[in-house]
Design a protein around this motif. Structure first.
Motif, mmCIF file in Angstrom:
data_model
loop_
_atom_site.group_PDB
_atom_site.id
_atom_site.type_symbol
_atom_site.label_atom_id
_atom_site.label_comp_id
_atom_site.label_asym_id
_atom_site.label_seq_id
_atom_site.Cartn_x
_atom_site.Cartn_y
_atom_site.Cartn_z
ATOM 1 N N TRP A 1 0.835 -1.203 0.000
ATOM 2 C CA TRP A 1 0.000 0.000 0.000
ATOM 3 C C TRP A 1 0.868 1.250 0.000
ATOM 4 C CZ3 TRP A 1 -1.094 4.193 3.196
ATOM 5 C CH2 TRP A 1 -2.335 4.838 3.023
ATOM 6 N N LEU A 2 1.857 1.275 0.860
ATOM 7 C CA LEU A 2 2.761 2.420 0.930
ATOM 8 C C LEU A 2 3.607 2.543 -0.330
ATOM 9 C CD1 LEU A 2 3.934 1.932 4.626
ATOM 10 C CD2 LEU A 2 2.588 3.873 3.786
ATOM 11 N N LYS A 3 4.087 1.416 -0.829
ATOM 12 C CA LYS A 3 4.951 1.443 -2.003
ATOM 13 C C LYS A 3 4.203 1.935 -3.235
ATOM 14 C CE LYS A 3 8.335 -1.386 -4.454
ATOM 15 N NZ LYS A 3 8.991 -2.729 -4.524
ATOM 16 N N THR A 4 2.971 1.491 -3.406
ATOM 17 C CA THR A 4 2.163 1.908 -4.551
ATOM 18 C C THR A 4 1.972 3.418 -4.579
ATOM 19 O OG1 THR A 4 0.983 -0.207 -4.589
ATOM 20 C CG2 THR A 4 -0.101 1.670 -5.653
ATOM 21 N N ARG A 5 1.885 4.035 -3.434
ATOM 22 C CA ARG A 5 1.646 5.472 -3.342
ATOM 23 C C ARG A 5 2.931 6.295 -3.241
ATOM 24 N NH1 ARG A 5 -2.275 2.517 -1.777
ATOM 25 N NH2 ARG A 5 -4.452 3.210 -1.883
ATOM 26 N N GLY A 6 4.059 5.627 -3.342
ATOM 27 C CA GLY A 6 5.330 6.328 -3.246
ATOM 28 C C GLY A 6 5.642 6.816 -1.853
ATOM 29 N N LEU A 7 5.047 6.185 -0.843
ATOM 30 C CA LEU A 7 5.216 6.631 0.541
ATOM 31 C C LEU A 7 6.210 5.788 1.328
ATOM 32 C CD1 LEU A 7 1.446 7.257 1.421
ATOM 33 C CD2 LEU A 7 3.141 8.921 0.633
ATOM 34 N N LEU A 8 6.543 4.614 0.805
ATOM 35 C CA LEU A 8 7.423 3.722 1.550
ATOM 36 C C LEU A 8 8.800 4.343 1.730
ATOM 37 C CD1 LEU A 8 7.716 0.964 2.901
ATOM 38 C CD2 LEU A 8 8.397 0.022 0.684
ATOM 39 N N GLY A 9 9.286 4.989 0.669
ATOM 40 C CA GLY A 9 10.586 5.639 0.756
ATOM 41 C C GLY A 9 11.711 4.637 0.856
ATOM 42 N N PRO A 10 12.916 5.102 1.146
ATOM 43 C CA PRO A 10 14.046 4.178 1.254
ATOM 44 C C PRO A 10 13.931 3.320 2.511
ATOM 45 C CG PRO A 10 14.738 6.417 1.801
ATOM 46 C CD PRO A 10 13.329 6.512 1.302
ATOM 47 N N VAL A 11 13.941 2.018 2.321
ATOM 48 C CA VAL A 11 13.970 1.081 3.436
ATOM 49 C C VAL A 11 15.237 0.249 3.310
ATOM 50 C CG1 VAL A 11 11.479 0.968 3.774
ATOM 51 C CG2 VAL A 11 12.570 -0.581 2.160
ATOM 52 N N VAL A 12 15.738 -0.200 4.431
ATOM 53 C CA VAL A 12 17.005 -0.928 4.430
ATOM 54 C C VAL A 12 16.819 -2.259 5.130
ATOM 55 C CG1 VAL A 12 18.491 1.087 4.276
ATOM 56 C CG2 VAL A 12 17.710 0.326 6.521
ATOM 57 N N ALA A 13 17.539 -3.250 4.623
ATOM 58 C CA ALA A 13 17.594 -4.549 5.267
ATOM 59 C C ALA A 13 18.908 -4.649 6.031
ATOM 60 C CB ALA A 13 17.485 -5.654 4.226
ATOM 61 N N VAL A 14 19.050 -5.682 6.788
ATOM 62 C CA VAL A 14 20.275 -5.882 7.557
ATOM 63 C C VAL A 14 21.353 -6.447 6.641
ATOM 64 C CG1 VAL A 14 21.302 -7.077 9.511
ATOM 65 C CG2 VAL A 14 18.926 -6.327 9.616
ATOM 66 N N PRO A 15 22.534 -5.829 6.571
ATOM 67 C CA PRO A 15 23.621 -6.375 5.749
ATOM 68 C C PRO A 15 23.975 -7.790 6.205
ATOM 69 C CG PRO A 15 24.135 -4.151 6.497
ATOM 70 C CD PRO A 15 22.922 -4.580 7.246
ATOM 71 N N PRO A 16 24.280 -8.688 5.264
ATOM 72 C CA PRO A 16 24.572 -10.079 5.630
ATOM 73 C C PRO A 16 25.680 -10.216 6.665
ATOM 74 C CG PRO A 16 24.264 -9.885 3.266
ATOM 75 C CD PRO A 16 24.257 -8.496 3.808
ATOM 76 N N LEU A 17 26.726 -9.373 6.573
ATOM 77 C CA LEU A 17 27.805 -9.489 7.542
ATOM 78 C C LEU A 17 27.333 -9.145 8.955
ATOM 79 C CD1 LEU A 17 30.851 -7.991 5.597
ATOM 80 C CD2 LEU A 17 30.405 -10.394 6.154
ATOM 81 N N GLU A 18 26.405 -8.194 9.053
ATOM 82 C CA GLU A 18 25.864 -7.848 10.361
ATOM 83 C C GLU A 18 24.930 -8.945 10.859
ATOM 84 O OE1 GLU A 18 26.838 -5.626 12.224
ATOM 85 O OE2 GLU A 18 27.729 -4.049 11.011
ATOM 86 N N ALA A 19 24.140 -9.513 9.940
ATOM 87 C CA ALA A 19 23.215 -10.573 10.337
ATOM 88 C C ALA A 19 23.956 -11.748 10.959
ATOM 89 C CB ALA A 19 22.392 -11.031 9.143
ATOM 90 N N ALA A 20 25.199 -11.948 10.537
ATOM 91 C CA ALA A 20 25.999 -13.038 11.102
ATOM 92 C C ALA A 20 26.346 -12.781 12.561
ATOM 93 C CB ALA A 20 27.271 -13.229 10.282
ATOM 94 N N ARG A 21 26.121 -11.549 13.036
ATOM 95 C CA ARG A 21 26.420 -11.218 14.422
ATOM 96 C C ARG A 21 25.195 -11.314 15.322
ATOM 97 N NH1 ARG A 21 30.275 -5.981 13.061
ATOM 98 N NH2 ARG A 21 32.019 -7.171 12.223
ATOM 99 N N LEU A 22 24.170 -12.004 14.881
ATOM 100 C CA LEU A 22 23.041 -12.287 15.748
ATOM 101 C C LEU A 22 23.488 -13.267 16.822
ATOM 102 C CD1 LEU A 22 19.363 -12.918 14.873
ATOM 103 C CD2 LEU A 22 20.543 -14.562 16.318
ATOM 104 N N ARG A 23 23.154 -12.964 18.053
ATOM 105 C CA ARG A 23 23.504 -13.829 19.159
ATOM 106 C C ARG A 23 22.249 -14.140 19.967
ATOM 107 N NH1 ARG A 23 27.116 -13.931 16.245
ATOM 108 N NH2 ARG A 23 29.319 -13.376 16.604
ATOM 109 N N VAL A 24 22.191 -15.354 20.489
ATOM 110 C CA VAL A 24 21.102 -15.722 21.389
ATOM 111 C C VAL A 24 21.685 -15.973 22.772
ATOM 112 C CG1 VAL A 24 19.646 -16.663 19.568
ATOM 113 C CG2 VAL A 24 21.245 -18.170 20.743
ATOM 114 N N HIS A 25 20.955 -15.524 23.764
ATOM 115 C CA HIS A 25 21.365 -15.725 25.151
ATOM 116 C C HIS A 25 20.627 -16.953 25.678
ATOM 117 C CE1 HIS A 25 20.964 -14.682 29.611
ATOM 118 N NE2 HIS A 25 22.267 -14.858 29.411
#
Length: 387
Positions: free
Chosen positions: A65-89
Protein backbone atom coordinates in the motif's frame (compact mmCIF):
# COMPACT_ATOMS: atom_id res chain seq x y z
CA UNK A 1 -20.85 15.96 1.06
CA UNK A 2 -20.58 15.21 4.77
CA UNK A 3 -17.15 15.47 6.32
CA UNK A 4 -15.29 12.49 7.75
CA UNK A 5 -13.38 13.35 10.91
CA UNK A 6 -10.34 11.35 12.03
CA UNK A 7 -9.32 11.71 15.68
CA UNK A 8 -5.65 10.80 16.07
CA UNK A 9 -2.72 11.51 13.78
CA UNK A 10 -0.64 8.37 14.21
CA UNK A 11 -0.07 5.63 11.65
CA UNK A 12 -3.70 4.45 11.82
CA UNK A 13 -5.17 7.94 11.64
CA UNK A 14 -3.04 8.97 8.65
CA UNK A 15 -3.86 5.71 6.85
CA UNK A 16 -7.58 6.27 7.39
CA UNK A 17 -7.40 9.92 6.32
CA UNK A 18 -5.53 9.12 3.10
CA UNK A 19 -7.87 6.26 2.26
CA UNK A 20 -10.98 8.39 2.75
CA UNK A 21 -9.56 11.37 0.86
CA UNK A 22 -8.53 9.20 -2.10
CA UNK A 23 -12.21 8.37 -2.56
CA UNK A 24 -13.09 12.06 -2.70
CA UNK A 25 -14.30 12.58 0.87
CA UNK A 26 -13.77 15.82 2.74
CA UNK A 27 -11.54 14.83 5.66
CA UNK A 28 -10.43 16.59 8.83
CA UNK A 29 -7.72 15.03 10.99
CA UNK A 30 -7.43 16.16 14.61
CA UNK A 31 -4.24 15.41 16.58
CA UNK A 32 -3.93 16.33 20.26
CA UNK A 33 -0.14 16.73 20.15
CA UNK A 34 1.80 19.35 18.23
CA UNK A 35 3.40 16.68 16.03
CA UNK A 36 1.88 13.87 14.03
CA UNK A 37 2.95 10.26 14.30
CA UNK A 38 1.76 8.94 17.65
CA UNK A 39 4.03 6.04 18.60
CA UNK A 40 5.64 6.29 15.16
CA UNK A 41 7.25 9.63 15.96
CA UNK A 42 11.05 9.83 15.72
CA UNK A 43 13.00 12.01 18.12
CA UNK A 44 14.76 15.05 16.71
CA UNK A 45 18.44 15.56 17.38
CA UNK A 46 21.58 13.50 16.92
CA UNK A 47 19.95 10.26 18.13
CA UNK A 48 16.91 9.45 16.03
CA UNK A 49 15.05 6.99 18.20
CA UNK A 50 11.51 5.74 17.89
CA UNK A 51 9.31 4.77 20.81
CA UNK A 52 10.74 1.27 20.93
CA UNK A 53 12.21 -0.76 18.07
CA UNK A 54 10.27 -0.23 14.85
CA UNK A 55 10.40 -2.46 11.78
CA UNK A 56 8.21 -2.87 8.73
CA UNK A 57 7.65 -6.45 7.61
CA UNK A 58 7.94 -6.99 3.87
CA UNK A 59 5.13 -9.55 3.79
CA UNK A 60 2.70 -7.21 5.52
CA UNK A 61 -0.28 -5.51 3.86
CA UNK A 62 0.98 -1.97 4.46
CA UNK A 63 4.20 -2.61 2.48
CA UNK A 64 2.51 -2.73 -0.94
CA UNK A 65 0.00 0.00 0.00
CA UNK A 66 2.76 2.42 0.93
CA UNK A 67 4.95 1.44 -2.00
CA UNK A 68 2.16 1.91 -4.55
CA UNK A 69 1.65 5.47 -3.34
CA UNK A 70 5.33 6.33 -3.25
CA UNK A 71 5.22 6.63 0.54
CA UNK A 72 7.42 3.72 1.55
CA UNK A 73 10.59 5.64 0.76
CA UNK A 74 14.05 4.18 1.25
CA UNK A 75 13.97 1.08 3.44
CA UNK A 76 17.00 -0.93 4.43
CA UNK A 77 17.59 -4.55 5.27
CA UNK A 78 20.27 -5.88 7.56
CA UNK A 79 23.62 -6.38 5.75
CA UNK A 80 24.57 -10.08 5.63
CA UNK A 81 27.80 -9.49 7.54
CA UNK A 82 25.86 -7.85 10.36
CA UNK A 83 23.21 -10.57 10.34
CA UNK A 84 26.00 -13.04 11.10
CA UNK A 85 26.42 -11.22 14.42
CA UNK A 86 23.04 -12.29 15.75
CA UNK A 87 23.50 -13.83 19.16
CA UNK A 88 21.10 -15.72 21.39
CA UNK A 89 21.37 -15.73 25.15
CA UNK A 90 20.78 -19.24 26.44
CA UNK A 91 21.93 -20.90 29.62
CA UNK A 92 23.60 -17.70 30.80
CA UNK A 93 25.91 -17.41 27.77
CA UNK A 94 25.81 -15.92 24.28
CA UNK A 95 25.62 -18.41 21.43
CA UNK A 96 25.74 -18.04 17.67
CA UNK A 97 22.79 -20.29 16.81
CA UNK A 98 19.40 -20.89 18.39
CA UNK A 99 18.47 -24.41 19.50
CA UNK A 100 17.40 -26.80 16.77
CA UNK A 101 14.03 -27.31 18.46
CA UNK A 102 13.23 -23.59 18.03
CA UNK A 103 14.10 -23.73 14.33
CA UNK A 104 12.02 -26.87 13.85
CA UNK A 105 9.04 -25.28 15.55
CA UNK A 106 9.35 -22.09 13.50
CA UNK A 107 8.77 -24.15 10.35
CA UNK A 108 5.41 -25.49 11.54
CA UNK A 109 2.45 -23.84 9.79
CA UNK A 110 0.55 -21.48 12.05
CA UNK A 111 -2.64 -23.37 11.23
CA UNK A 112 -1.36 -26.39 13.15
CA UNK A 113 -1.36 -24.46 16.43
CA UNK A 114 -4.67 -24.46 18.33
CA UNK A 115 -6.45 -21.27 19.29
CA UNK A 116 -7.77 -22.58 22.60
CA UNK A 117 -4.47 -23.87 24.03
CA UNK A 118 -1.59 -21.85 25.41
CA UNK A 119 1.57 -21.77 23.32
CA UNK A 120 3.90 -23.34 25.90
CA UNK A 121 1.68 -26.40 26.35
CA UNK A 122 1.24 -26.94 22.63
CA UNK A 123 4.87 -26.24 21.72
CA UNK A 124 6.10 -28.59 24.47
CA UNK A 125 4.07 -31.37 22.86
CA UNK A 126 5.83 -30.62 19.57
CA UNK A 127 9.50 -30.08 20.49
CA UNK A 128 9.86 -30.54 24.25
CA UNK A 129 9.76 -28.02 27.07
CA UNK A 130 13.24 -26.51 26.61
CA UNK A 131 12.66 -25.79 22.92
CA UNK A 132 9.15 -24.52 23.61
CA UNK A 133 10.36 -22.01 26.22
CA UNK A 134 13.15 -20.80 23.93
CA UNK A 135 10.65 -20.30 21.09
CA UNK A 136 8.21 -18.47 23.36
CA UNK A 137 10.91 -16.12 24.59
CA UNK A 138 12.21 -15.52 21.06
CA UNK A 139 8.78 -14.21 20.02
CA UNK A 140 9.16 -11.41 22.56
CA UNK A 141 10.53 -9.31 19.69
CA UNK A 142 7.06 -9.31 18.13
CA UNK A 143 4.93 -9.36 21.29
CA UNK A 144 6.56 -7.10 23.94
CA UNK A 145 4.97 -9.43 26.53
CA UNK A 146 6.56 -10.89 29.67
CA UNK A 147 5.01 -14.38 29.23
CA UNK A 148 4.42 -15.27 25.56
CA UNK A 149 4.00 -18.93 26.45
CA UNK A 150 0.73 -18.15 28.24
CA UNK A 151 -0.90 -16.71 25.11
CA UNK A 152 -2.90 -18.50 22.42
CA UNK A 153 -0.76 -21.02 20.56
CA UNK A 154 -2.16 -19.95 17.20
CA UNK A 155 -1.44 -16.30 17.93
CA UNK A 156 2.17 -16.87 19.02
CA UNK A 157 3.01 -19.42 16.33
CA UNK A 158 1.98 -17.05 13.54
CA UNK A 159 4.39 -14.46 14.91
CA UNK A 160 7.18 -16.96 15.53
CA UNK A 161 7.12 -17.99 11.87
CA UNK A 162 7.41 -14.40 10.65
CA UNK A 163 9.99 -13.29 13.21
CA UNK A 164 12.21 -16.27 12.36
CA UNK A 165 11.70 -16.24 8.58
CA UNK A 166 14.69 -16.43 6.23
CA UNK A 167 15.51 -14.18 4.56
CA UNK A 168 14.27 -11.82 7.28
CA UNK A 169 10.98 -10.04 6.58
CA UNK A 170 11.92 -7.12 8.82
CA UNK A 171 13.07 -3.95 7.06
CA UNK A 172 13.69 -0.50 8.47
CA UNK A 173 12.63 2.96 7.31
CA UNK A 174 15.79 4.95 6.69
CA UNK A 175 15.92 7.91 9.06
CA UNK A 176 13.32 6.44 11.43
CA UNK A 177 9.56 6.14 11.18
CA UNK A 178 9.21 9.90 11.46
CA UNK A 179 10.33 10.08 7.83
CA UNK A 180 7.46 7.78 6.87
CA UNK A 181 5.00 9.87 8.88
CA UNK A 182 6.18 13.03 7.09
CA UNK A 183 5.56 11.42 3.70
CA UNK A 184 2.10 10.25 4.75
CA UNK A 185 1.22 13.69 6.11
CA UNK A 186 2.38 15.28 2.86
CA UNK A 187 0.20 12.90 0.86
CA UNK A 188 -2.81 13.65 3.06
CA UNK A 189 -2.40 17.39 2.57
CA UNK A 190 -2.05 16.93 -1.21
CA UNK A 191 -5.42 15.18 -1.13
CA UNK A 192 -6.99 18.12 0.71
CA UNK A 193 -7.08 16.66 4.21
CA UNK A 194 -7.35 19.43 6.79
CA UNK A 195 -4.84 18.59 9.51
CA UNK A 196 -5.14 20.31 12.88
CA UNK A 197 -2.45 19.62 15.50
CA UNK A 198 -2.76 20.65 19.13
CA UNK A 199 -6.46 19.88 18.77
CA UNK A 200 -7.49 17.90 21.84
CA UNK A 201 -10.99 16.45 21.42
CA UNK A 202 -13.31 16.45 24.44
CA UNK A 203 -16.36 15.04 22.66
CA UNK A 204 -17.03 13.36 19.34
CA UNK A 205 -17.89 15.79 16.47
CA UNK A 206 -20.53 13.45 15.05
CA UNK A 207 -22.76 16.26 13.77
CA UNK A 208 -20.45 16.81 10.78
CA UNK A 209 -20.48 13.17 9.68
CA UNK A 210 -18.75 9.88 10.44
CA UNK A 211 -15.90 9.84 12.96
CA UNK A 212 -12.89 7.51 12.98
CA UNK A 213 -11.27 7.29 16.40
CA UNK A 214 -7.63 6.32 15.82
CA UNK A 215 -6.20 6.60 19.32
CA UNK A 216 -5.17 4.21 22.07
CA UNK A 217 -7.99 2.07 23.44
CA UNK A 218 -7.78 3.92 26.75
CA UNK A 219 -8.24 7.31 25.08
CA UNK A 220 -10.98 5.93 22.83
CA UNK A 221 -12.81 4.47 25.83
CA UNK A 222 -12.75 7.83 27.60
CA UNK A 223 -13.95 9.65 24.48
CA UNK A 224 -16.73 7.15 23.76
CA UNK A 225 -17.74 6.74 27.40
CA UNK A 226 -16.99 3.02 27.28
CA UNK A 227 -13.78 2.47 29.20
CA UNK A 228 -14.92 -0.95 30.42
CA UNK A 229 -15.91 -2.23 26.98
CA UNK A 230 -12.93 -0.81 25.09
CA UNK A 231 -10.24 -2.92 26.63
CA UNK A 232 -7.90 -5.68 25.49
CA UNK A 233 -4.67 -7.11 26.94
CA UNK A 234 -1.34 -5.81 25.74
CA UNK A 235 2.29 -6.00 26.80
CA UNK A 236 4.28 -4.03 29.32
CA UNK A 237 7.93 -3.48 28.57
CA UNK A 238 10.95 -1.42 29.46
CA UNK A 239 12.24 0.43 26.40
CA UNK A 240 15.95 1.16 26.34
CA UNK A 241 17.97 3.44 24.02
CA UNK A 242 21.75 3.64 24.31
CA UNK A 243 24.36 5.34 22.11
CA UNK A 244 27.90 3.94 22.29
CA UNK A 245 31.17 4.83 20.70
CA UNK A 246 31.68 2.36 17.89
CA UNK A 247 33.66 -0.79 18.54
CA UNK A 248 34.30 -3.54 16.03
CA UNK A 249 32.94 -6.90 17.03
CA UNK A 250 29.80 -5.73 18.84
CA UNK A 251 26.75 -7.95 18.43
CA UNK A 252 24.04 -6.92 16.00
CA UNK A 253 21.16 -8.52 17.93
CA UNK A 254 20.95 -10.26 21.27
CA UNK A 255 17.79 -12.35 21.59
CA UNK A 256 17.30 -13.63 25.12
CA UNK A 257 15.96 -17.19 25.12
CA UNK A 258 16.14 -17.53 28.91
CA UNK A 259 13.55 -14.74 29.36
CA UNK A 260 11.85 -12.49 26.79
CA UNK A 261 14.16 -9.63 25.83
CA UNK A 262 15.73 -8.15 22.71
CA UNK A 263 18.57 -5.70 22.02
CA UNK A 264 19.37 -4.51 18.51
CA UNK A 265 22.10 -2.26 17.11
CA UNK A 266 19.96 -0.24 14.71
CA UNK A 267 22.85 1.67 13.19
CA UNK A 268 23.98 -1.64 11.65
CA UNK A 269 21.32 -1.15 9.00
CA UNK A 270 20.90 2.63 9.19
CA UNK A 271 24.01 4.63 10.21
CA UNK A 272 22.07 7.91 9.89
CA UNK A 273 20.39 7.31 13.26
CA UNK A 274 23.47 8.40 15.25
CA UNK A 275 26.49 10.69 14.71
CA UNK A 276 29.55 9.33 12.94
CA UNK A 277 31.64 7.13 15.19
CA UNK A 278 28.67 6.18 17.37
CA UNK A 279 26.14 3.39 17.25
CA UNK A 280 22.57 3.30 18.51
CA UNK A 281 21.18 0.32 20.39
CA UNK A 282 17.47 -0.04 21.04
CA UNK A 283 15.88 -2.74 23.11
CA UNK A 284 12.71 -3.93 24.72
CA UNK A 285 12.75 -5.96 27.92
CA UNK A 286 9.23 -7.11 28.91
CA UNK A 287 8.28 -6.78 32.57
CA UNK A 288 5.52 -8.50 34.54
CA UNK A 289 2.72 -6.52 36.22
CA UNK A 290 4.54 -6.70 39.57
CA UNK A 291 7.92 -5.64 38.13
CA UNK A 292 9.32 -2.15 37.77
CA UNK A 293 11.19 -0.30 35.07
CA UNK A 294 14.41 -0.96 37.00
CA UNK A 295 13.95 -4.71 36.52
CA UNK A 296 13.90 -4.24 32.76
CA UNK A 297 16.95 -1.98 32.91
CA UNK A 298 18.87 -4.57 34.94
CA UNK A 299 17.94 -7.19 32.35
CA UNK A 300 19.23 -4.94 29.55
CA UNK A 301 22.50 -4.32 31.37
CA UNK A 302 23.13 -8.05 31.79
CA UNK A 303 22.76 -8.53 28.04
CA UNK A 304 24.90 -5.47 27.29
CA UNK A 305 27.68 -6.87 29.49
CA UNK A 306 27.75 -9.99 27.34
CA UNK A 307 27.43 -8.53 23.84
CA UNK A 308 28.91 -5.03 24.10
CA UNK A 309 32.14 -5.18 26.12
CA UNK A 310 33.06 -1.91 27.85
CA UNK A 311 29.67 -0.40 27.04
CA UNK A 312 29.54 1.68 30.22
CA UNK A 313 32.74 3.54 29.34
CA UNK A 314 31.61 3.93 25.73
CA UNK A 315 28.15 5.32 26.48
CA UNK A 316 27.52 8.81 25.06
CA UNK A 317 23.76 8.99 25.62
CA UNK A 318 20.97 6.87 27.00
CA UNK A 319 17.25 6.97 27.60
CA UNK A 320 14.57 4.65 28.89
CA UNK A 321 10.83 4.45 29.46
CA UNK A 322 8.03 2.00 30.16
CA UNK A 323 5.41 1.18 27.53
CA UNK A 324 2.21 -0.19 29.09
CA UNK A 325 -0.71 -1.00 26.80
CA UNK A 326 1.17 0.63 23.93
CA UNK A 327 2.70 -2.40 22.23
CA UNK A 328 -0.23 -3.93 20.39
CA UNK A 329 -2.81 -6.58 21.22
CA UNK A 330 -2.04 -10.05 22.57
CA UNK A 331 -4.61 -12.83 22.33
CA UNK A 332 -5.15 -15.14 25.34
CA UNK A 333 -6.07 -18.79 24.71
CA UNK A 334 -9.53 -19.19 23.25
CA UNK A 335 -9.52 -15.79 21.53
CA UNK A 336 -8.52 -14.39 18.15
CA UNK A 337 -8.35 -10.91 16.68
CA UNK A 338 -12.08 -11.14 15.94
CA UNK A 339 -12.81 -11.02 19.68
CA UNK A 340 -11.11 -7.65 20.19
CA UNK A 341 -13.07 -4.36 20.23
CA UNK A 342 -14.91 -4.02 16.94
CA UNK A 343 -14.10 -1.37 14.34
CA UNK A 344 -17.79 -0.47 13.92
CA UNK A 345 -19.01 1.23 17.11
CA UNK A 346 -22.44 2.39 15.90
CA UNK A 347 -23.90 5.85 15.31
CA UNK A 348 -21.34 6.65 12.63
CA UNK A 349 -18.32 6.00 14.86
CA UNK A 350 -15.49 3.66 13.84
CA UNK A 351 -12.38 2.53 15.68
CA UNK A 352 -8.81 2.05 14.41
CA UNK A 353 -5.64 1.09 16.22
CA UNK A 354 -3.33 -1.74 17.17
CA UNK A 355 -5.69 -3.42 19.67
CA UNK A 356 -8.79 -3.57 17.50
CA UNK A 357 -10.53 -6.40 15.68
CA UNK A 358 -8.21 -6.61 12.69
CA UNK A 359 -5.61 -9.18 11.60
CA UNK A 360 -1.87 -8.70 11.29
CA UNK A 361 1.27 -8.30 13.38
CA UNK A 362 2.37 -5.12 15.17
CA UNK A 363 1.62 -2.03 13.00
CA UNK A 364 -0.30 -4.18 10.51
CA UNK A 365 -3.26 -4.27 12.93
CA UNK A 366 -3.42 -0.46 12.94
CA UNK A 367 -3.19 -0.42 9.16
CA UNK A 368 -5.88 -3.04 8.54
CA UNK A 369 -8.28 -1.52 11.05
CA UNK A 370 -7.75 1.93 9.52
CA UNK A 371 -8.60 0.65 6.05
CA UNK A 372 -11.75 -1.00 7.36
CA UNK A 373 -12.76 2.06 9.37
CA UNK A 374 -12.29 4.36 6.36
CA UNK A 375 -14.22 2.00 4.09
CA UNK A 376 -17.15 1.82 6.53
CA UNK A 377 -17.13 5.60 7.01
CA UNK A 378 -17.17 6.16 3.25
CA UNK A 379 -19.98 3.67 2.71
CA UNK A 380 -22.06 5.22 5.47
CA UNK A 381 -21.66 8.58 3.72
CA UNK A 382 -22.77 7.16 0.39
CA UNK A 383 -19.29 7.59 -1.16
CA UNK A 384 -17.96 4.91 -3.49
CA UNK A 385 -14.68 3.51 -2.24
CA UNK A 386 -11.79 4.05 -4.65
CA UNK A 387 -10.14 0.81 -5.85
Amino acid sequence: MRRITVVGGGFAGLTAAITAAESGARVTLLEAHQALGGRARTAEGPYRVNEGPHAIYRGGPHWSWLKTRGLLGPVVAVPPLEAARLRVHRGGALRRTPPLALLRLARRPAGQAPVDQDFLTWATSQVGEAGARAAAHFTGVALFHHDPGSLSAAFVQARLRRAASLPPEAHFVRGGWGALVDRMAGRARELGVRIETGARVAELPTAEGPVIVATSLEAAGHLLGDSAGLNWPSGRTTLVDIALRTRRGDAWVISDLDAPGWLERFTAQDPTLAPAGEQLIQGQLPIAPDEAKADGLAHAERLLDLGFPGWRERTTWRGSSVAAGRTGAVDPPGTTWRDRPAVRRGDGVFLAGDRTAAPGMLAEVSFNSALEAATLALTSSGIEVAP
